[in-house]
Design an enzyme around this catalytic site. Sequence first.
Site, PDB file in Angstrom:
ATOM      1  N   TYR A 203       0.846  -1.195   0.000  1.00 47.49           N
ATOM      2  CA  TYR A 203       0.000   0.000   0.000  1.00 47.49           C
ATOM      3  C   TYR A 203       0.884   1.249   0.000  1.00 47.49           C
ATOM      4  O   TYR A 203       1.721   1.424   0.886  1.00 47.49           O
ATOM      5  CB  TYR A 203      -0.891  -0.063   1.239  1.00 47.49           C
TER       6      TYR A 203
ATOM      7  N   ILE B 198      -6.855  -5.168   7.900  1.00 49.39           N
ATOM      8  CA  ILE B 198      -7.914  -4.208   7.660  1.00 49.39           C
ATOM      9  C   ILE B 198      -8.954  -4.711   6.668  1.00 49.39           C
ATOM     10  O   ILE B 198     -10.098  -4.257   6.674  1.00 49.39           O
ATOM     11  CB  ILE B 198      -7.298  -2.872   7.208  1.00 49.39           C
TER      12      ILE B 198
END
Lengths: 451, 548
Positions: free
Chosen positions: A161, A248
């Site tokens: 990410y 997440i």
Amino acid sequence: MGLPLMINNDDNNNNKVELSRVAVSDTHGEDSPYFAGWKAYDENPYDESHNPSGVIQMGLAENQVSFDLLESYLEKKNPEGSLWESKGSRGFRENALFQDYHGLKTFRQAMASFMEKIRGGKARFDPDRIVLTAGATAANELLTFILANPNDALLVPTPYYPGFDRDLRWRTGVRIVPIHCDSSNHFQITPEALETAYETARDANIRVRGVLITNPSNPLGATVQKKALEDLLDFCVRKNIHLVSDEIYSGSVFNASEFTSVAEIVENIDDVSVKERVHIVYSLSKDLGLPGFRVGTIYSYNDNVVRTARRMSSFTLVSSQTQHMLASMLSDEEFTEKYIRINRERLRRRYETIVEGLKKEGIECLKGNAGLFCWMNLGFLLNTNTKEGELELWDVILKELKLNISPGSSCHCSEFGWFRVCFANMSEKTLEIALKRIHEFMDRRRKVLNC
Amino acid sequence: MTRTEPNRSSKSDSENSGGGGGGTTAMRVIVPLQGVVQGRGGLFLGSVIPCAFFYFLQFYLKRNRKNEPDSGEPSPDSDPSSGSPDPTRSQSVGNLTELASLPRSLSRILLSPRLSGGAVSISGRAGCVLKGGDSPYHVGQKRVEEDPYDESGNPDGVIELGSAHNTKMDWVSEDPGEAISDGLCMSGIASYEPSHGLIELKTAVAGFMSEATKNSVSFDPTQIVLTSGAASAIEILSFCLADSGNAFLVPTPCSPGYDRDVKWRTGVDLIHVPCRSADNFNISMLVLDRAFYQAKKRGVRIRGVIISNPWNPTGTLLSRENLYALLDFARERNIHIISNEVFAGSVHDEGGEFVSMAEVVDTEENVDRERVHIIYDLSKDLSFPGLRTAAIYSFNESVLSASRKLTTLSPVSSPTQHLLISAISSPKFVQRFVKTNRERLMRVYAELVKGLKELGIECTRSSGGFFCWVDMRGFMSSYSEKGEIELWNKLLNIGKINVIPGSCCHCIEPGWFRLCFSNLSERDVPVVMNRIRKVCETCKSQNCFFGI
């Protein structure tokens, strides 16, 4: 307290006052293509009726597929869930006044139970080990502050990410040393890659403090295999370092049985010295589609980390109003069970739609099983197999197709031509339009090639 | 190690043996060794051998010692808010070493020979945070949590006079219908929004800040960055204005929170500049100047000054002259000013005039405006501590730009923002609220001061904020930090009131205490007075130190 500094002769008047290195650095990463595409979208956003030729945002991993479920729960079903109507103004008062960094007990219990539910009860979570932060971004940064000193490093598997470059490094002064993964084995982390990364750091005299993985992975959209997790934990024990698992997207795995949380692995371990190096990050932003609420958590098996994180969370607390609002919703067993189930199903369908649509155009994606995006391979379209080639293609896709997708290079992917395409932040109709644009582009290209 | 006679005979002999003019201690080590290798490169070997022993010992110890939490940056101020006596400090250290000695287990894992310790270590920054948890600030807070006072439910509980919650403003009853819109629409608040705040909320906050200055300043919403609390605001500014190893000057007594907010994660230090009761705790520019140059001589680069106005803990309002003098000081040294104006809306002294730093720089050159940064906290003035919304106001576009990006790490949640927008956008509501708040604080403060005076206790004149800076020097058993902590303990355990001792505020004179009265109603004041009286009588009967 640092070396004695040479004092600059800056005592004269009319000098512009200086800022810190943190303030002027570009480690925030907001000048990368990852964010540049967002700007293009902001300037010309797609709208079904008003701006049908605008830029479709496929670079933002937001989950809107199950929003209706949330809405109906919060607005109609349960008065407890409304902003303060519980107990009238007194309820509001309690919300407004509560400011303890421990967080509302009911909310922590609700979070613990929600996290357990996502893992199908295969792991238990103790509410007292939950530390609340204003988002997973803050949770990752906080853990980095706690686990590593400036100039130490965290090992992070690529592709990762893009936000980690900021979250893990900017203010902390900690470095990221990549664990290179490639398509030969579907970008899975191998023990060899781990060792290589560790040695690279050691050769550069950098002390490695931990490994940070995202499971399911962003941008791959795939879960980490159980064996890989066990090997990873072994590696961390051998090197005596931490393991941070950013889970997440754990609630966005299409098929619950395919997800193994590091919590499950730790569940069966009694040895505290093994357990206490494991930390989990979670947030409601992706699974529940509530990014604006900024609710993140750190779950740690290490008492010192919990204590420190709690104190440091003073800088990034979740408002009590938000906690109260979500506590009742998350502890509603019936609702959460239904939500998790339906959300997974809808995401799976979306994923299949986009992957099949791309396949028709001869575009392959990595086999994924989770998340709000797919990992698409456009390597065959590159003019040159380089970063520049990839960015050129990205630019074409942005300007010609008006699709904002994320180039693999911004995720530090070691192979060029991979792109992350988000599919959950739009209606099904918009997704169809996006696929149509891709179809038209590929059609044009085929015609050109056939000439 | 043999020592030969000639080398012990006289000092001059020792020096002649060529120890190279080192300290006498070094001499005592080197000279006997020189005796050992006499005549053959004596000086060289005599220096090399002890060094070799030293390094070998280090190496040996390193290989064999257990893993301990790092103390990467051991600074003398690692226990910043700790005014506590040693036993509590060693207790927390004890916890850490306890962790380090957990049994190592092999399980099924192949352990590399490098694995010298069982427990995995945390960072130096974390270590400091853990150690600081036993200060009076935290101990008192914990006691209140365990045994909180309640008028009807727990009348003997501990009364919280330590922290600044403003719990008595029941603005919901002021006019809830007007203040708050009904039902916030979910779809409007769930998605990502700028982490630094919605422009509507910034506009509302700007309005509130202007109201606090009685509209003598008009705050520009585009110069506001919102974040989740004043702690975060101060930390963000610290990250933006100073590098690790630099320092800010802070006149003391100051807010106990700075030790955490400025120092914990940034690596920036605080240099305390003491103010004295003889000067009414006013800032002396001379002392500030001296502190600046002393720091410079030590090689520490000062990046700014942190002031608070109204002052925490004394409640003083800084005069226009003060502020101009500070601006001159900052200009001449080319540093920043952080003006912590979180209590701007809580000025309760009718004769007091709050002047914001924003007003002072209003007519200044850009180059000076850019060095001023203001912090404002909605939670203080609106009795909203749980909602966590603070603002950074700056004239410096680069600071604003960096701060905006940093708020991704400490954003205000959307539902909170929307709630606040509807609450504070009505100018009528804001005016009425601020006025009611001030009047209430004024009344409670007056009662408090009266009660304290009856007990023979003076305090500095507080014109704004929630604190009373109370002089209890006459009740200490000794004029020292130890005496102050003893008195604090009595207040907590006998009087069952939690106040903040001056040492947490880095006050250079012992015996001053910060008493927060925003939690009190007028009815509570006599209860508090009784508790204090009890402690005072205990002190008198124990022959406390009287008078200075």
